[in-house]
Design a protein around this motif. Structure first.
Motif, mmCIF file in Angstrom:
data_model
loop_
_atom_site.group_PDB
_atom_site.id
_atom_site.type_symbol
_atom_site.label_atom_id
_atom_site.label_comp_id
_atom_site.label_asym_id
_atom_site.label_seq_id
_atom_site.Cartn_x
_atom_site.Cartn_y
_atom_site.Cartn_z
ATOM 1 N N LYS A 184 -87.482 61.865 108.959
ATOM 2 C CA LYS A 184 -86.782 63.252 109.269
ATOM 3 C C LYS A 184 -86.666 63.690 111.068
ATOM 4 N N SER A 186 -80.386 59.855 114.785
ATOM 5 C CA SER A 186 -78.783 60.769 115.065
ATOM 6 C C SER A 186 -79.765 62.043 115.358
ATOM 7 N N GLN A 198 -83.102 61.578 107.609
ATOM 8 C CA GLN A 198 -82.220 60.350 107.860
ATOM 9 C C GLN A 198 -82.996 59.264 107.334
ATOM 10 N N SER A 233 -77.597 52.993 113.447
ATOM 11 C CA SER A 233 -77.734 54.375 114.093
ATOM 12 C C SER A 233 -76.990 55.229 115.203
#
Length: 337
Positions: free
Chosen positions: A77, A127, A133, A159
Motif C-alpha cells: 500500500k 506508484s 498496489q 511500476s
C-alpha cells in the motif's frame, strides 16, 4: 543504514518464528523537507509493535493505522503523509508499506553482506497514487545471482516509478587500546551503529567481555596488523596511553586505506608522534601525516571519557560524510544538503 536493516529483519525473523506477521514501511519519495530522507524504514508487527522509525515521531501512528489494510489484504500500500500543515515536519512523504514474506533469507544475506564489506542496492517499484498496489515491491540486489524481494510481486509487475538506494558497508571503528576510555568509546560507537573491534597488545589481560558493544577483540602486536584489511570505511583511534606503543601501531597503519586515524592526547604529543614517525618510518608519505587527526575529536569542551567519545564519533562521521563540523544554526543550506 545497514545496521538498521539488520535490526529490522532480525525482528521480522523473530516475529515469523512466533507466527506473527510483519510489514515494512519505507520512505520512497519526498517533496519538501523531512526529519529523515528517502530510504529510511521501519517494521510493524500485527500486534502493533514497531521497530525503527521514519520520522521524529509524527508519522509512525499513521503508518500503524494504514498498515492494518496491508495485514488484512496481503498487498502493498502507498500512503501519503503531508507534514506541511502539521508542526515539526514540512514535507510530503510517500511511504510504501509492504508485507514481509521471507525475513530469514534476507537477514542471512544482510549479515553476509556486512561481513563482505561490499555495498549493495535496494530498488523500490511503486506508484505515487495512494492505496493498495499489487505491483509495488522492494528488492534487495546483493549481486546478479542474489536478488531478494521483501514480498512476492507478480512476475509481470510494471511500476510507474523506481527509487534506488545504495547501502554502504557499516562504518567500522578499530580502537587500539583497552583502557576505560576505550570502553566508553566502544559503547557510544556501537549505539550509533558502528561495528567496533578492539586491538590490544599480546600482554593485555582484557577480552571481548570487557567491551560491551564490540564485535571482535584481538590481541595483536603492531607487526601482526594487516594494513590491507583496513578499508576506506574504517576509522582507527589510537588510545593505548603509551607513546612507544602508539608510535609502533601508527607505523603499522601507513599502508592502510583507513578513512580516519585519530590520535588521543594533546598537540605536543601529536607533534612528538609525527617526529617519531618520520624518524623510524622515513618512507611515510606526507599525505599520510596530513590525514591524521590529533587531538582526535571536535571542539565541544569535552572533559569525561564519554564526552570525549562523543567528540571523536562526531569527527569520524563528519570525515566519512565530507562535512565540516559547525552549528546547524549557522548553516546556510538545509540540514541534509
Amino acid at each position: 543504514m545497514l545496521h538498521e536493516l539488520i535490526h529490522i529483519f532480525n525482528k521480522a525473523t523473530e516475529a515469523a518464528q512466533a507466527d506473527k506477521k510483519s510489514v515494512l514501511a519505507s520512505v520512497v519519495a519526498l517533496e519538501g523537507s523531512s526529519y529523515r530522507r528517502p530510504g529510511v524504514r521501519m517494521l510493524i508487527l500485527d500486534d502493533g509493535e514497531m521497530f525503527g522509525a521514519v520520522s521524529g515521531g509524527c508519522v509512525e501512528k499513521d503508518i500503524l493505522r494504514q498498515a492494518d489494510e496491508v495485514f488484512k489484504s496481503g498487498m502493498p500500500k502507498m500512503m501519503h503523509y503531508d507534514g506541511r500543515y502539521r508542526l515539526g515536519c514540512e514535507g510530503l512523504l510517500y511511504i510504501l508499506i509492504e508485507p514481509v514474506t521471507n525475513p530469514q533469507e534476507i537477514l542471512n544475506a544482510l549479515k553476509a553482506q556486512d561481513h563482505s564489506r561490499e555495498s549493495f542496492k535496494i530498488t523500490s517499484n511503486f506508484s505515487r497514487a495512494e492505496g493498495l498496489q499489487d505491483q509495488a515491491c522492494s528488492v534487495l540486489n546483493f549481486s546478479d545471482d542474489l536478488r531478494l524481494a521483501v514480498h512476492e510481486a507478480p512476475l509481470d509487475a510494471i511500476s510507474e516509478e523506481t527509487f534506488t538506494q545504495e547501502v554502504a558497508p557499516s562504518i567500522r571503528l578499530t580502537i587500539i587500546g583497552s583502557e576505560h576510555d576505550a570502553v566508553a568509546l566502544t559503547q557510544l560507537a556501537a549505539a550509533v551503529g558502528f561495528r567496533v573491534e578492539i586491538i590490544a597488545p599480546l600482554d593485555d589481560y582484557k577480552s571481548l567481555q570487557n567491551f560491551p558493544g564490540a564485535t571482535n577483540f584481538y590481541h595483536l602486536n603492531p607487526e601482526q596488523i594487516t594494513p590491507t584489511q583496513i578499508d576506506d570505511r574504517t576509522a582507527v583511534v589510537l588510545m593505548t596511553h603509551s607513546f612507544s606503543k602508539d608510535l609502533k601501531y601508527l607505523g603499522a597503519l601507513i599502508e592502510s586505506r583507513a578513512a580516519y586515524i585519530g590520535l588521543l592526547g594533546p598537540k605536543k604529543r601529536r607533534e612528538k608522534l609525527f617526529d617519531g614517525l618520520l624518524e623510524h618510518y622515513p618512507e611515510v608519505a606526507p599525505e599520510f601525516i596530513e590525514m591524521l587527526h590529533g587531538p582526535a575529536g571536535i571542539n565541544i569542551g569535552a572533559e569525561t571519557a564519554y564526552e570525549i567519545g562523543i567528540s571523536i564519533i562526531a569527527e569520524i562521521l563528519a570525515v566519512m560524510r565530507g562535512q565540516e563540523p559547525q552549528s546547524l544554526k549557522n548553516k546556510k543550506s538545509g540540514i541534509h544538503d
